[in-house]
Design a protein around this motif. Structure first.
Motif, PDB file in Angstrom:
ATOM      1  N   SER A 162       0.860  -1.187   0.000  1.00  0.00           N
ATOM      2  CA  SER A 162       0.000   0.000   0.000  1.00  0.00           C
ATOM      3  C   SER A 162       0.894   1.234   0.000  1.00  0.00           C
ATOM      4  CB  SER A 162      -0.916   0.012   1.222  1.00  0.00           C
ATOM      5  OG  SER A 162      -0.172   0.227   2.412  1.00  0.00           O
ATOM      6  N   THR A 163       0.262   2.394  -0.158  1.00  0.00           N
ATOM      7  CA  THR A 163       1.030   3.639  -0.179  1.00  0.00           C
ATOM      8  C   THR A 163       0.621   4.531   0.975  1.00  0.00           C
ATOM      9  OG1 THR A 163      -0.564   4.830  -1.559  1.00  0.00           O
ATOM     10  CG2 THR A 163       1.102   3.507  -2.710  1.00  0.00           C
ATOM     11  N   MET A 164       1.443   5.558   1.212  1.00  0.00           N
ATOM     12  CA  MET A 164       1.122   6.511   2.274  1.00  0.00           C
ATOM     13  C   MET A 164      -0.152   7.285   1.936  1.00  0.00           C
ATOM     14  SD  MET A 164       2.183   7.203   5.208  1.00  0.00           S
ATOM     15  CE  MET A 164       1.601   8.342   6.476  1.00  0.00           C
ATOM     16  N   VAL A 165      -0.427   7.399   0.635  1.00  0.00           N
ATOM     17  CA  VAL A 165      -1.671   8.081   0.212  1.00  0.00           C
ATOM     18  C   VAL A 165      -2.897   7.341   0.751  1.00  0.00           C
ATOM     19  CG1 VAL A 165      -3.090   8.740  -1.769  1.00  0.00           C
ATOM     20  CG2 VAL A 165      -0.612   9.058  -1.858  1.00  0.00           C
ATOM     21  N   ASP A 166      -2.851   6.013   0.725  1.00  0.00           N
ATOM     22  CA  ASP A 166      -3.965   5.221   1.267  1.00  0.00           C
ATOM     23  C   ASP A 166      -4.173   5.531   2.751  1.00  0.00           C
ATOM     24  OD1 ASP A 166      -4.474   3.919  -1.144  1.00  0.00           O
ATOM     25  OD2 ASP A 166      -2.950   2.396  -0.729  1.00  0.00           O
ATOM     26  N   VAL A 167      -3.066   5.586   3.482  1.00  0.00           N
ATOM     27  CA  VAL A 167      -3.141   5.871   4.920  1.00  0.00           C
ATOM     28  C   VAL A 167      -3.733   7.258   5.167  1.00  0.00           C
ATOM     29  CG1 VAL A 167      -1.824   6.146   7.053  1.00  0.00           C
ATOM     30  CG2 VAL A 167      -1.202   4.349   5.409  1.00  0.00           C
ATOM     31  N   LEU A 168      -3.255   8.236   4.384  1.00  0.00           N
ATOM     32  CA  LEU A 168      -3.737   9.618   4.572  1.00  0.00           C
ATOM     33  C   LEU A 168      -5.214   9.756   4.211  1.00  0.00           C
ATOM     34  CD1 LEU A 168      -0.647  11.569   3.180  1.00  0.00           C
ATOM     35  CD2 LEU A 168      -1.328  11.272   5.572  1.00  0.00           C
ATOM     36  N   LYS A 169      -5.641   9.067   3.160  1.00  0.00           N
ATOM     37  CA  LYS A 169      -7.071   9.109   2.804  1.00  0.00           C
ATOM     38  C   LYS A 169      -7.943   8.563   3.940  1.00  0.00           C
ATOM     39  CE  LYS A 169      -6.888   8.953  -2.245  1.00  0.00           C
ATOM     40  NZ  LYS A 169      -7.216   8.159  -3.448  1.00  0.00           N
ATOM     41  N   ILE A 170      -7.485   7.475   4.525  1.00  0.00           N
ATOM     42  CA  ILE A 170      -8.241   6.883   5.646  1.00  0.00           C
ATOM     43  C   ILE A 170      -8.277   7.853   6.820  1.00  0.00           C
ATOM     44  CG2 ILE A 170      -8.264   5.019   7.339  1.00  0.00           C
ATOM     45  CD1 ILE A 170      -7.031   3.208   5.147  1.00  0.00           C
ATOM     46  N   ARG A 171      -7.148   8.489   7.103  1.00  0.00           N
ATOM     47  CA  ARG A 171      -7.094   9.435   8.224  1.00  0.00           C
ATOM     48  C   ARG A 171      -7.991  10.643   7.977  1.00  0.00           C
ATOM     49  NH1 ARG A 171      -0.552   9.356   9.545  1.00  0.00           N
ATOM     50  NH2 ARG A 171      -0.560   7.328  10.666  1.00  0.00           N
ATOM     51  N   MET A 172      -7.992  11.128   6.723  1.00  0.00           N
ATOM     52  CA  MET A 172      -8.853  12.265   6.396  1.00  0.00           C
ATOM     53  C   MET A 172     -10.328  11.914   6.569  1.00  0.00           C
ATOM     54  SD  MET A 172      -7.073  14.252   3.179  1.00  0.00           S
ATOM     55  CE  MET A 172      -6.774  12.778   2.192  1.00  0.00           C
ATOM     56  N   GLU A 173     -10.693  10.718   6.134  1.00  0.00           N
ATOM     57  CA  GLU A 173     -12.090  10.293   6.300  1.00  0.00           C
ATOM     58  C   GLU A 173     -12.428  10.133   7.780  1.00  0.00           C
ATOM     59  OE1 GLU A 173     -15.961   9.174   5.486  1.00  0.00           O
ATOM     60  OE2 GLU A 173     -14.446  10.185   4.246  1.00  0.00           O
ATOM     61  N   LYS A 174     -11.477   9.606   8.534  1.00  0.00           N
ATOM     62  CA  LYS A 174     -11.690   9.452   9.977  1.00  0.00           C
ATOM     63  C   LYS A 174     -11.876  10.811  10.643  1.00  0.00           C
ATOM     64  CE  LYS A 174      -8.267   8.544  12.656  1.00  0.00           C
ATOM     65  NZ  LYS A 174      -7.112   7.904  13.322  1.00  0.00           N
ATOM     66  N   ASN A 175     -11.055  11.789  10.249  1.00  0.00           N
ATOM     67  CA  ASN A 175     -11.191  13.139  10.811  1.00  0.00           C
ATOM     68  C   ASN A 175     -12.552  13.759  10.475  1.00  0.00           C
ATOM     69  OD1 ASN A 175      -8.614  13.007  11.883  1.00  0.00           O
ATOM     70  ND2 ASN A 175      -7.650  13.999  10.109  1.00  0.00           N
ATOM     71  N   GLU A 176     -13.004  13.499   9.261  1.00  0.00           N
ATOM     72  CA  GLU A 176     -14.308  14.020   8.848  1.00  0.00           C
ATOM     73  C   GLU A 176     -15.425  13.409   9.699  1.00  0.00           C
ATOM     74  OE1 GLU A 176     -17.118  16.236   6.948  1.00  0.00           O
ATOM     75  OE2 GLU A 176     -14.938  16.440   6.869  1.00  0.00           O
ATOM     76  N   LEU A 177     -15.323  12.127   9.965  1.00  0.00           N
ATOM     77  CA  LEU A 177     -16.331  11.463  10.803  1.00  0.00           C
ATOM     78  C   LEU A 177     -16.271  11.971  12.245  1.00  0.00           C
ATOM     79  CD1 LEU A 177     -16.379   7.740   9.585  1.00  0.00           C
ATOM     80  CD2 LEU A 177     -17.778   9.673   8.854  1.00  0.00           C
ATOM     81  N   LEU A 178     -15.068  12.241  12.726  1.00  0.00           N
ATOM     82  CA  LEU A 178     -14.931  12.791  14.084  1.00  0.00           C
ATOM     83  C   LEU A 178     -15.591  14.163  14.184  1.00  0.00           C
ATOM     84  CD1 LEU A 178     -11.238  11.771  14.902  1.00  0.00           C
ATOM     85  CD2 LEU A 178     -13.310  11.005  16.123  1.00  0.00           C
ATOM     86  N   ASN A 179     -15.466  14.941  13.135  1.00  0.00           N
ATOM     87  CA  ASN A 179     -16.115  16.253  13.099  1.00  0.00           C
ATOM     88  C   ASN A 179     -17.643  16.106  13.087  1.00  0.00           C
ATOM     89  OD1 ASN A 179     -16.169  19.199  12.687  1.00  0.00           O
ATOM     90  ND2 ASN A 179     -16.976  18.663  10.675  1.00  0.00           N
ATOM     91  N   GLN A 180     -18.123  15.170  12.275  1.00  0.00           N
ATOM     92  CA  GLN A 180     -19.567  14.907  12.242  1.00  0.00           C
ATOM     93  C   GLN A 180     -20.066  14.414  13.596  1.00  0.00           C
ATOM     94  OE1 GLN A 180     -20.969  12.502   8.931  1.00  0.00           O
ATOM     95  NE2 GLN A 180     -19.333  13.290   7.601  1.00  0.00           N
ATOM     96  N   LEU A 181     -19.270  13.564  14.226  1.00  0.00           N
ATOM     97  CA  LEU A 181     -19.643  13.040  15.535  1.00  0.00           C
ATOM     98  C   LEU A 181     -19.762  14.160  16.561  1.00  0.00           C
ATOM     99  CD1 LEU A 181     -20.160  10.656  17.445  1.00  0.00           C
ATOM    100  CD2 LEU A 181     -17.679  10.485  17.770  1.00  0.00           C
ATOM    101  N   SER A 182     -18.808  15.100  16.525  1.00  0.00           N
ATOM    102  CA  SER A 182     -18.863  16.231  17.454  1.00  0.00           C
ATOM    103  C   SER A 182     -20.132  17.052  17.254  1.00  0.00           C
ATOM    104  CB  SER A 182     -17.624  17.109  17.256  1.00  0.00           C
ATOM    105  OG  SER A 182     -17.684  18.257  18.080  1.00  0.00           O
ATOM    106  N   THR A 183     -20.510  17.273  15.996  1.00  0.00           N
ATOM    107  CA  THR A 183     -21.728  18.035  15.687  1.00  0.00           C
ATOM    108  C   THR A 183     -22.969  17.300  16.179  1.00  0.00           C
ATOM    109  OG1 THR A 183     -20.684  18.990  13.720  1.00  0.00           O
ATOM    110  CG2 THR A 183     -23.085  19.065  13.835  1.00  0.00           C
ATOM    111  N   VAL A 184     -23.007  15.997  15.929  1.00  0.00           N
ATOM    112  CA  VAL A 184     -24.150  15.191  16.369  1.00  0.00           C
ATOM    113  C   VAL A 184     -24.283  15.215  17.885  1.00  0.00           C
ATOM    114  CG1 VAL A 184     -25.019  12.824  16.559  1.00  0.00           C
ATOM    115  CG2 VAL A 184     -24.241  13.684  14.344  1.00  0.00           C
TER     116      VAL A 184
END
Length: 406
Positions: A162-184
């Motif tokens: 795998s590449t570091m890009v895969d890791v970063l994409k997963i982290r970005m999606e995780k951060n987005e979900l954490l933001n949504q979770l905070s709003t909820v």
């Protein structure tokens, strides 16, 4: 002893959960809501009005003393006492009572309508809480899944699969979900306070909400039942009250009859063998009051007739509005049911696709981009399902508000 303690704790927990059911929340709201209490007091006041308007006018009693005595054949008049009572025209009081009774019935209809509206507000807020709770749970679960994906991607990175890009994409999606979770979670906190205030209790009270809703499509809601909605019954009773008030006004324009009695105290004369010497005077009286200037009565009747037309027009408009709400709610209820079934299929298919991708891990390189895309789709379908379930219950509650006694 230990077993008994466990059984007792379980029993208490069962009672606690039972006390937090939706029906019990509705009961708490009906008992605590200040608006309902205010309408209840108005209804009780309207009942007292029936007694008031059905009562006769005040009885008049007067007492007089002759400063200068008036001599009569049988003696001087010393004092006089009079009593009189005015009587409205036949049927006037009865018409007023019936008008007051219809007004009281209208207040009761207003109470029933307010109660239905309160129950709809409670149910709506309750299922909005259900939606937020489910969203919170789904986001937490998906964040944990992404953490697993992240660990898997890092392991694959070490093995050059795998590449570091895969890791970063997963982290970005995780951060987005954490933001949504905070709003909820912020919205969930505010909605909890709103729900408790709706029940007129401590805003910090714990609110327990179901984790699953039982979707059973019902054909029990009939548009014809709208005719029995308290709002329409209230308008009908107000119209009847106005008609009876008009009749009472008409009768008030007729003569008023009064009956009375005068009693005069006579002093004895210093005359021997005088017939009826000092005999008191008793004089029954009848009076008739004619409303010679009766324009105010005819004007009031005209006002009440116009009021009746206004009420009838309002009733037609209200009925049309309730029908419109009914049709919209029934349509949304059906659409929500279809949407729930669709999202369940999509969720299952997304899960199958995810399993296929993960199964490839043993034989070849994982396509993290596809895996992440499938996970996003699955979360999207899960959230849509929750929203549709909430919408279904709210529209079902709306139909109950329109057609049934809660």
């Amino acid at each position: 002893m230990k077993i008994n303690l466990i059984v007792m704790i379980a029993f208490l927990l069962t009672l606690t959960v039972k006390a937090q059911s939706l029906n019990d929340y509705l009961q708490i709201a009906s008992e605590n809501n200040p608006e309902l209490k205010a309408i209840q007091y108005k209804y009780e006041s309207a009942l007292e009005k029936v007694v008031e308007v059905g009562s006769l006018p005040n009885t008049t009693i007067s007492v007089g003393y002759f400063a200068q005595e008036v001599e009569t054949r049988v003696g001087a008049q010393k004092a006089k006492i009079s009593a009189s009572q005015m009587l409205p025209w036949f049927g006037t009081l009865n018409a007023k009572q019936e008008s007051a009774q219809f007004n009281a019935a209208a207040q009761l209809n207003n109470y029933e309508f307010a109660k239905r509206k309160l129950f709809l507000d409670v149910k709506t807020t309750y299922f909005e809480l259900f939606e937020l709770n489910q969203k919170e749970q789904l986001l937490v679960e998906n964040i944990e899944i992404l953490k697993t994906f992240e660990s898997l991607a890092l392991n694959e990175l070490e093995n050059n699969r795998s590449t570091m890009v895969d890791v970063l994409k997963i982290r970005m999606e995780k951060n987005e979900l954490l933001n949504q979770l905070s709003t909820v979670q912020e919205n969930l906190s505010a909605k909890n306070i709103a729900f408790n205030l709706l029940l007129n209790r401590d805003e910090k009270s714990t609110v327990l909400v179901v984790e699953n809703v039982n979707i059973i499509y019902s054909e029990d809601f009939k548009k014809e039942q709208i005719s029995d909605n308290p709002k329409l019954l209230q308008l009908e009773n107000l119209k009847n009250a106005s008609e009876k008030s008009e009749l009472a006004t008409k009768k008030e324009g007729l003569p008023t009859i009064g009956i009375g009695l005068d009693y005069g105290f006579i002093e004895n004369r210093a005359v021997e063998n005088l017939a009826d010497n000092g005999k008191d005077i008793v004089m029954p009286m009848v009076t008739v009051s004619f409303p010679l200037f009766s324009k105010k009565y005819s004007s009031k009747q005209k006002q009440l007739q116009l009021e009746q037309k206004a009420i009838e027009t309002t009733k037609v408009n209200t009925y049309n509005q309730l029908q419109t709400v009914f049709e919209n709610a029934k349509s949304k209820l059906s659409n929500s049911k279809v949407s729930i079934a669709t999202q369940i299929k999509n969720i299952n298919e997304a899960e199958s696709a995810k399993k296929v991708l993960l199964a490839a891990y043993e034989t070849s390189k994982i396509d993290f981009e596809q895996l992440l895309e499938i996970q996003q789709l699955q979360l999207k379908f899960q959230l849509k399902k929750v929203i549709s379930e909430k919408e279904y219950e709210i529209q079902k509650s709306t139909l109950e508000f329109l057609t049934t006694n809660n």
